[in-house]
Scaffold this active site. Structure first.
Site, PDB file in Angstrom:
ATOM      1  N   LYS A  90       0.832  -1.207   0.000  1.00  0.00           N
ATOM      2  CA  LYS A  90       0.000   0.000   0.000  1.00  0.00           C
ATOM      3  C   LYS A  90       0.868   1.259   0.000  1.00  0.00           C
ATOM      4  O   LYS A  90       0.586   2.230  -0.717  1.00  0.00           O
ATOM      5  CB  LYS A  90      -0.905   0.037   1.241  1.00  0.00           C
ATOM      6  CG  LYS A  90      -2.062  -0.951   1.244  1.00  0.00           C
ATOM      7  CD  LYS A  90      -2.822  -0.827   2.582  1.00  0.00           C
ATOM      8  CE  LYS A  90      -4.016  -1.773   2.694  1.00  0.00           C
ATOM      9  NZ  LYS A  90      -4.610  -1.727   4.065  1.00  0.00           N
ATOM     10  N   ALA A 138      -1.052   1.031   6.597  1.00  0.00           N
ATOM     11  CA  ALA A 138      -1.251   0.011   7.629  1.00  0.00           C
ATOM     12  C   ALA A 138      -2.183  -1.064   7.123  1.00  0.00           C
ATOM     13  O   ALA A 138      -2.977  -0.847   6.202  1.00  0.00           O
ATOM     14  CB  ALA A 138      -1.823   0.644   8.894  1.00  0.00           C
ATOM     15  N   ASP A 139      -2.060  -2.241   7.705  1.00  0.00           N
ATOM     16  CA  ASP A 139      -3.010  -3.304   7.409  1.00  0.00           C
ATOM     17  C   ASP A 139      -3.257  -4.099   8.682  1.00  0.00           C
ATOM     18  O   ASP A 139      -2.324  -4.345   9.457  1.00  0.00           O
ATOM     19  CB  ASP A 139      -2.470  -4.225   6.306  1.00  0.00           C
ATOM     20  CG  ASP A 139      -3.572  -5.101   5.752  1.00  0.00           C
ATOM     21  OD1 ASP A 139      -4.521  -4.545   5.156  1.00  0.00           O
ATOM     22  OD2 ASP A 139      -3.520  -6.334   5.953  1.00  0.00           O
ATOM     23  N   THR A 140      -4.510  -4.486   8.910  1.00  0.00           N
ATOM     24  CA  THR A 140      -4.873  -5.162  10.160  1.00  0.00           C
ATOM     25  C   THR A 140      -5.669  -6.426   9.866  1.00  0.00           C
ATOM     26  O   THR A 140      -6.565  -6.410   9.021  1.00  0.00           O
ATOM     27  CB  THR A 140      -5.718  -4.217  11.038  1.00  0.00           C
ATOM     28  OG1 THR A 140      -4.946  -3.045  11.323  1.00  0.00           O
ATOM     29  CG2 THR A 140      -6.107  -4.861  12.362  1.00  0.00           C
ATOM     30  N   GLY A 166       0.233  -4.352  10.583  1.00  0.00           N
ATOM     31  CA  GLY A 166       1.516  -3.958  10.011  1.00  0.00           C
ATOM     32  C   GLY A 166       1.452  -2.478   9.697  1.00  0.00           C
ATOM     33  O   GLY A 166       0.421  -1.977   9.266  1.00  0.00           O
TER      34      GLY A 166
END
Lengths: 199, 199
Positions: free
Chosen positions: B51, B69-71, B106
């Site tokens: 991203k 960010a990634d969740t 992340g």
């Protein structure tokens, strides 16, 4: 059922709002002085019950539910209240830096229904771990204005969250209103949170 | 320095706002499909980096800082993504009921300065404990509309907080933007968060 929140804390107000429970807010003057040798657990339970009783006194309606809470920060046998000035905030933050502390919240629900009053209290405890802070960092944080009106000189929901890699326990407890405890106490009083809500 | 948040999540936007960092928001289309056998830790790191790289591509300015960010929610070896419908939300909530699961986020920071680009990623993990939920409770919660657009079918910052007596790790990570990790990555890139702020 009329719901009264006996607190002026904007964070408690915000939590009840987010639950979409319609409520009245009421400031109460309670004697919050510590008794000699009182533990944080006993203290927050007693003070939250005192606030709930005070608030109920002034209300005549029924059915009535009063919600009161009290929160303290505790580290190595000492209470950390709101710092009185910048110097005290700096001392508290240096103390929290690189170590852990506990946050205790007491919640009391006081219910009046069909001429009877009953009261139920509970306590939540969370351990909060702080990163090691440099002096410059503490200064920058104090200059933001956030520490001065917060117990322990930090707000985990604001910039203070930058310093907290980890907690163990309830997060909303650290903010001042342990949601899961509130829900549990309601259930024990046979009050259905979902029907209190304005959906 | 221009700051770009490569995310459409209202919760990430809210966190950056609370830090008072001026930023631009950018929606990015990244391929978020799982690679075979990929662990949640590797996945969120890779997708957040993807991203960030995508968002940086479309920006010409310098100096530039892209935050992505990634969740994901993970339980017993399985990813729990956003539920597609009420039935799936009900299944996920029954699964989470009375047990614990992990949330992984992340974060990638991508910095462009004096013609050079560098990137740094990190991952935060939090264990979340859920109370035992009754069927009626799950139904009421689903009817509130909260579960449907959330990974794992709950939002800890809303009504979902009622079901969580305890977490172990970072709270903001569970919401989708681990604050302390963000701050740590900034420092490792020699970026001073305090001077990014509009005070």
């Amino acid at each position: 059922m009329k719901v009264v929140l006996a607190s002026q804390s904007p964070r408690r107000v915000e939590y009840l709002r987010r639950l979409q429970i319609p409520f009245h807010q009421k400031a109460v003057e309670a004697d919050e002085s510590l008794l000699e040798g009182e533990s944080p657990r006993v203290y927050v339970r007693r003070v939250s019950a005192l606030k709930a009783a005070k608030a109920a006194q002034d209300e005549s309606g029924s059915p009535l539910l009063v919600v009161a809470a009290d929160t303290v920060v505790w580290q190595e046998g000492e209470f950390l209240f709101k710092p009185c000035n910048v110097e005290e905030a700096r001392k508290m933050l240096s103390r929290l830096s690189g170590s852990s502390h506990q946050v205790f919240s007491g919640i009391t629900l006081r219910l009046r229904e069909r001429g009877r009053e009953s009261s139920l209290s509970g306590v939540a405890v969370t351990t909060v771990f702080f990163s090691s802070l440099g002096e410059e960092e503490i200064d920058r944080y104090i200059r933001s204005g956030e520490p001065l009106d917060k117990a322990g000189a930090y707000g985990i929901q604001g910039l203070g969250g930058l310093f907290v890699p980890k907690i163990r326990g309830s997060y909303s407890n650290v903010v001042g209103f342990p949601l899961e405890l509130f829900y549990r106490l309601l259930r024990r009083m046979k009050i259905d949170l979902w029907s209190l809500r304005r959906e």
